[in-house]
Design an enzyme around this catalytic site. Structure first.
Site, short mmCIF file in Angstrom:
data_model
loop_
_atom_site.label_atom_id
_atom_site.label_comp_id
_atom_site.label_asym_id
_atom_site.label_seq_id
_atom_site.Cartn_x
_atom_site.Cartn_y
_atom_site.Cartn_z
N TYR A 143 0.83 -1.22 0.00
CA TYR A 143 0.00 0.00 0.00
C TYR A 143 0.86 1.26 0.00
O TYR A 143 0.44 2.29 -0.52
CB TYR A 143 -0.91 0.02 1.23
CG TYR A 143 -2.22 -0.69 1.01
CD1 TYR A 143 -2.26 -2.06 0.75
CD2 TYR A 143 -3.43 -0.01 1.09
CE1 TYR A 143 -3.45 -2.71 0.55
CE2 TYR A 143 -4.64 -0.66 0.89
CZ TYR A 143 -4.65 -2.01 0.62
OH TYR A 143 -5.84 -2.65 0.43
N LYS A 194 3.14 -15.37 1.95
CA LYS A 194 3.51 -16.16 0.76
C LYS A 194 5.02 -16.32 0.76
O LYS A 194 5.72 -15.76 -0.09
CB LYS A 194 3.01 -15.46 -0.51
CG LYS A 194 1.52 -15.61 -0.77
CD LYS A 194 1.13 -16.99 -1.35
CE LYS A 194 1.59 -17.16 -2.78
NZ LYS A 194 1.25 -18.53 -3.28
N ASP A 227 -2.80 -18.06 0.22
CA ASP A 227 -3.81 -18.62 -0.70
C ASP A 227 -4.53 -19.80 -0.05
O ASP A 227 -5.76 -19.94 -0.17
CB ASP A 227 -3.17 -19.01 -2.04
CG ASP A 227 -1.96 -19.94 -1.90
OD1 ASP A 227 -1.41 -20.06 -0.78
OD2 ASP A 227 -1.56 -20.53 -2.93
N ASP A 251 -6.44 -7.16 3.49
CA ASP A 251 -7.56 -6.52 2.79
C ASP A 251 -8.46 -7.58 2.18
O ASP A 251 -9.68 -7.57 2.36
CB ASP A 251 -6.98 -5.60 1.70
CG ASP A 251 -8.08 -4.88 0.93
OD1 ASP A 251 -9.04 -4.41 1.57
OD2 ASP A 251 -7.98 -4.81 -0.31
N ASP A 255 -12.28 -9.26 3.77
CA ASP A 255 -13.55 -9.23 3.03
C ASP A 255 -14.13 -10.63 2.92
O ASP A 255 -15.33 -10.84 3.07
CB ASP A 255 -13.34 -8.69 1.60
CG ASP A 255 -13.65 -7.21 1.48
OD1 ASP A 255 -13.63 -6.51 2.51
OD2 ASP A 255 -13.91 -6.74 0.35
C1 IPM Z 1 -10.51 -1.48 3.31
C2 IPM Z 1 -10.72 -0.83 1.97
C3 IPM Z 1 -9.57 0.14 1.72
C4 IPM Z 1 -8.31 -0.69 1.62
C5 IPM Z 1 -9.77 1.04 0.49
C6 IPM Z 1 -11.04 1.85 0.58
C7 IPM Z 1 -8.58 1.93 0.28
O1 IPM Z 1 -10.87 -1.78 0.98
O2 IPM Z 1 -10.41 -0.75 4.32
O3 IPM Z 1 -10.44 -2.70 3.36
O4 IPM Z 1 -7.98 -1.23 0.55
O5 IPM Z 1 -7.63 -0.80 2.63
MG MG Z 2 -10.94 -3.78 1.70
#
Ligand code: IPM
Ligand code: MG
Length: 371
Positions: A143, A194, A227, A251, A255
């Site tokens: 990042y 990884k 993975d 990230d 999710d």
């Molecule tokens: C998260 C989001 C952010 C990230 C974006 C909005 C920059 O996806 O907080 O997970 O990638 O960290």
């Molecule tokens: Mg995210």
């Protein structure tokens, strides 16, 4: 009575509506306060800041964030800002907050509320009772690594570069966060990287192993390739307790873990800095895991629970108000238990409500629980 200063940054899309419900929860706690109350101010971030000021967050808002005891953040982004210059895209506001506040430790719980187990895309028995904590490194890795650019080559082709960088110190401090949390939970950590492909993965593995040996030999540590971790999360999610991983894998895996619980609209997160050497206080930002959902913004359809629960994490992690945080969690569970559902978690036989009615119901349950 102590006063805690909060900066509210609603941002874009449904962030505006969900933060409005948090304000009602804060008002409730202020009215019934015995030892601590909250003072809030609000500023712009993301597309909203870009529209007004041409940047994703102003220096003034950053100064307020640095002074606040905690930042409560809504969401940023939307198709409206797809064409704005990269440096001032809405997400840049959030990334600057993380970087400038030094919020290296991101805690993302994935909890399956019993009332919602059927809303998961996985079978009920796989997710019922699920309670995972993803500990994501938040200020390093790909990042922020340099170089980070797109260059034009002599033959007119372009070449894009992002750089994954980690130092011993960065890995060690996030590993400690994971071990500390594990001790308060089931005492088990999975570290995902990884190492079979990336030097950062090799170092990550080495440093986590060494930190474990020196700092937390009492905690069970497992190393897992990222993975495989992604695959195991949908195969048998309950094998995990705390997962510690880098910024990018965190990230993606957070999710994925969030979705297994049935709704992204339910999950909060905390981003914490290092303790101040003088006061012991950590800089902190709390935000829902979901995004700005521009398709439903402004229609009173959003689920405010993730943002309200993020304020709950602020009570717990920034203000040592664990009792109030428990009360808030119980109020959320009670509103769900009473059959109220926002559209994203609607099920047959339940009553569909909007964002503001869900907020009111939670405030009402708070009052009822407090007696
Ligand atoms: C998260 C989001 C952010 C990230 C974006 C909005 C920059 O996806 O907080 O997970 O990638 O960290
Ligand atoms: Mg995210």
């Amino acid at each position: 009575m102590t006063t805690h200063r909060l900066l509210l940054l609603p941002g874009d899309g449904i962030g505006v509506e969900t933060i409005a419900e948090v304000e009602r929860v804060i008002a409730y706690f202020n009215e019934t306060a015995k030892s601590a109350r909250f003072e809030t101010e609000t500023d712009l971030v993301g597309g909203a800041a870009y529209d007004r000021h041409g940047v994703a967050i102003t220096d003034e808002a950053m100064a307020k964030a640095l002074k606040a005891a905690a930042v409560i953040f809504g969401a940023v982004g939307g198709p409206k800002w797809d064409g704005v210059p990269y440096a001032v895209r809405p997400e840049a506001g959030l990334l600057r907050l993380r970087k400038d506040l030094g919020l290296f430790g991101n805690l993302r719980p994935a909890i399956c509320y019993p009332a919602l187990a059927d809303a998961s895309s996985l079978k009920r028995e796989l997710v019922e009772g699920l309670d995972i904590m993803i500990v994501r490194e938040l200020t390093g890795g790909v990042y922020f690594g340099e170089p980070k650019e797109i260059v034009t080559l002599e033959d007119g082709q372009k070449r894009a570069i992002d750089t994954q960088v980690y130092t011993t110190h960065e890995i060690e401090r996030i590993a400690r966060v994971a071990f500390d949390l594990a001790r308060k939970r089931s005492n088990k950590v999975h570290s995902a990287e990884k190492r079979n492909v990336m030097h950062t993965g090799v170092l990550w593995n080495e440093v986590v192993t060494a930190t474990h040996k020196a700092y937390a030999p009492d905690v069970e540590l497992n190393h897992i390739l990222a993975d495989n971790c992604a695959m195991q999360l949908v195969r048998k999610p309950k094998q995990f307790d705390v997962i510690v991983t880098d910024n990018l894998f965190g990230d993606v895996l957070s999710d994925e873990a969030a979705m297994t619980t049935g709704s992204l609209g339910m999950l909060p997160s905390a981003s914490l800095g290092a303790p101040d050497p003088h006061t012991g206080n950590r800089k902190a930002l709390y935000e829902p895991v979901h995004g700005s959902a521009p398709d439903i913004a402004g229609k009173d359809l959003a689920n405010p629970i993730a943002t309200i629960a993020s304020f709950g994490m602020a009570l717990r992690y920034s203000f040592d108000m664990g009792k109030e945080a428990d009360l808030l969690d119980q109020a959320i569970a009670a509103a769900l238990g009473a059959g109220l559902r926002t559209a994203d978690i609607m099920q047959p036989g339940m009553r569909q409500v909007g964002c503001s009615e869900m907020g009111s119901a939670i405030v009402k349950e708070l009052g009822a629980l407090a007696g």
